[in-house]
Design a protein around this motif. Sequence first.
Motif, mmCIF file in Angstrom:
data_model
loop_
_atom_site.group_PDB
_atom_site.id
_atom_site.type_symbol
_atom_site.label_atom_id
_atom_site.label_comp_id
_atom_site.label_asym_id
_atom_site.label_seq_id
_atom_site.Cartn_x
_atom_site.Cartn_y
_atom_site.Cartn_z
ATOM 1 N N VAL A 188 114.298 10.164 71.988
ATOM 2 C CA VAL A 188 113.281 10.197 73.314
ATOM 3 C C VAL A 188 114.093 10.184 74.619
ATOM 4 N N ASN A 189 115.291 9.392 74.783
ATOM 5 C CA ASN A 189 115.821 9.706 76.024
ATOM 6 C C ASN A 189 116.213 11.137 76.573
ATOM 7 N N ARG A 190 116.730 11.713 75.392
ATOM 8 C CA ARG A 190 117.274 12.848 75.410
ATOM 9 C C ARG A 190 116.086 13.971 75.761
ATOM 10 N N LEU A 191 114.978 13.693 75.052
ATOM 11 C CA LEU A 191 113.962 14.605 75.106
ATOM 12 C C LEU A 191 113.431 14.468 76.815
ATOM 13 N N ASN A 192 113.541 13.326 77.204
ATOM 14 C CA ASN A 192 112.873 12.963 78.556
ATOM 15 C C ASN A 192 113.698 13.652 79.363
ATOM 16 N N ARG A 193 115.073 13.937 79.276
ATOM 17 C CA ARG A 193 115.937 14.418 80.277
ATOM 18 C C ARG A 193 115.562 16.166 80.223
ATOM 19 N N ILE A 194 115.496 16.517 78.875
ATOM 20 C CA ILE A 194 115.101 18.018 78.616
ATOM 21 C C ILE A 194 113.830 18.417 79.237
ATOM 22 N N GLU A 195 112.876 17.425 79.244
ATOM 23 C CA GLU A 195 111.524 17.637 79.933
ATOM 24 C C GLU A 195 111.898 17.603 81.428
ATOM 25 N N GLY A 196 112.735 17.122 81.897
ATOM 26 C CA GLY A 196 113.189 16.969 83.518
ATOM 27 C C GLY A 196 113.664 18.473 83.879
ATOM 28 N N GLN A 197 114.820 19.035 82.975
ATOM 29 C CA GLN A 197 115.452 20.005 83.096
ATOM 30 C C GLN A 197 114.481 21.353 83.197
ATOM 31 N N ILE A 198 113.382 21.303 82.252
ATOM 32 C CA ILE A 198 112.394 22.257 82.224
ATOM 33 C C ILE A 198 111.651 22.401 83.457
ATOM 34 N N ARG A 199 111.222 21.292 83.844
ATOM 35 C CA ARG A 199 110.301 21.163 84.929
ATOM 36 C C ARG A 199 111.114 21.645 86.234
ATOM 37 N N GLY A 200 112.544 21.500 86.162
ATOM 38 C CA GLY A 200 113.436 21.889 87.204
ATOM 39 C C GLY A 200 113.252 23.532 87.161
ATOM 40 N N VAL A 201 113.607 23.811 85.910
ATOM 41 C CA VAL A 201 113.398 25.269 85.819
ATOM 42 C C VAL A 201 112.263 25.974 86.525
ATOM 43 N N ARG A 202 111.059 25.457 86.193
ATOM 44 C CA ARG A 202 109.958 25.968 86.539
ATOM 45 C C ARG A 202 109.723 25.706 88.114
ATOM 46 N N ARG A 203 110.217 24.568 88.739
ATOM 47 C CA ARG A 203 110.061 24.525 90.267
ATOM 48 C C ARG A 203 111.063 25.624 90.909
ATOM 49 N N MET A 204 112.186 25.960 90.195
ATOM 50 C CA MET A 204 113.273 26.906 90.709
ATOM 51 C C MET A 204 112.567 28.194 90.845
ATOM 52 N N ILE A 205 111.948 28.471 89.722
ATOM 53 C CA ILE A 205 111.297 29.842 89.721
ATOM 54 C C ILE A 205 110.036 29.936 90.815
ATOM 55 N N GLU A 206 109.329 28.700 90.824
ATOM 56 C CA GLU A 206 108.356 29.050 91.822
ATOM 57 C C GLU A 206 108.812 28.835 93.226
#
Length: 100
Positions: free
Chosen positions: A23-41
């Motif tokens: 779950v900790n790893r998944l939380n970090r991955i979720e943060g990375q994906i949100r970061g990708v979305r933010r970078m694109i936006e």
Amino acid sequence: MAKCAHCDTRKAHHPEKTKKELVNRLNRIEGQIRGVRRMIEEDVYCDDVLSQIASAQAALEGLGMLLLEHHVKSCVVDQVVEGKTEVVEELMKTIRRLKS
């Protein structure tokens, strides 16, 4: 692999420590994906976004390998001991999916 007491589906039974690590790893991955979305936006330079995507992919691969390790050491071993050797073919299919 144990079956659910209420239905005919298989369920994993991870120790709490393993669950927490996954779950900790998944939380970090979720943060990375949100970061990708933010970078694109925010119109961040494509190469920078691609680098972040590569990092998220590597994190997912690491998560998959960790889960695979736990799966082999528990679920697969338990089934082989019970004489359910068909689990080996299932495992091979899973490994091929992870590597494609």
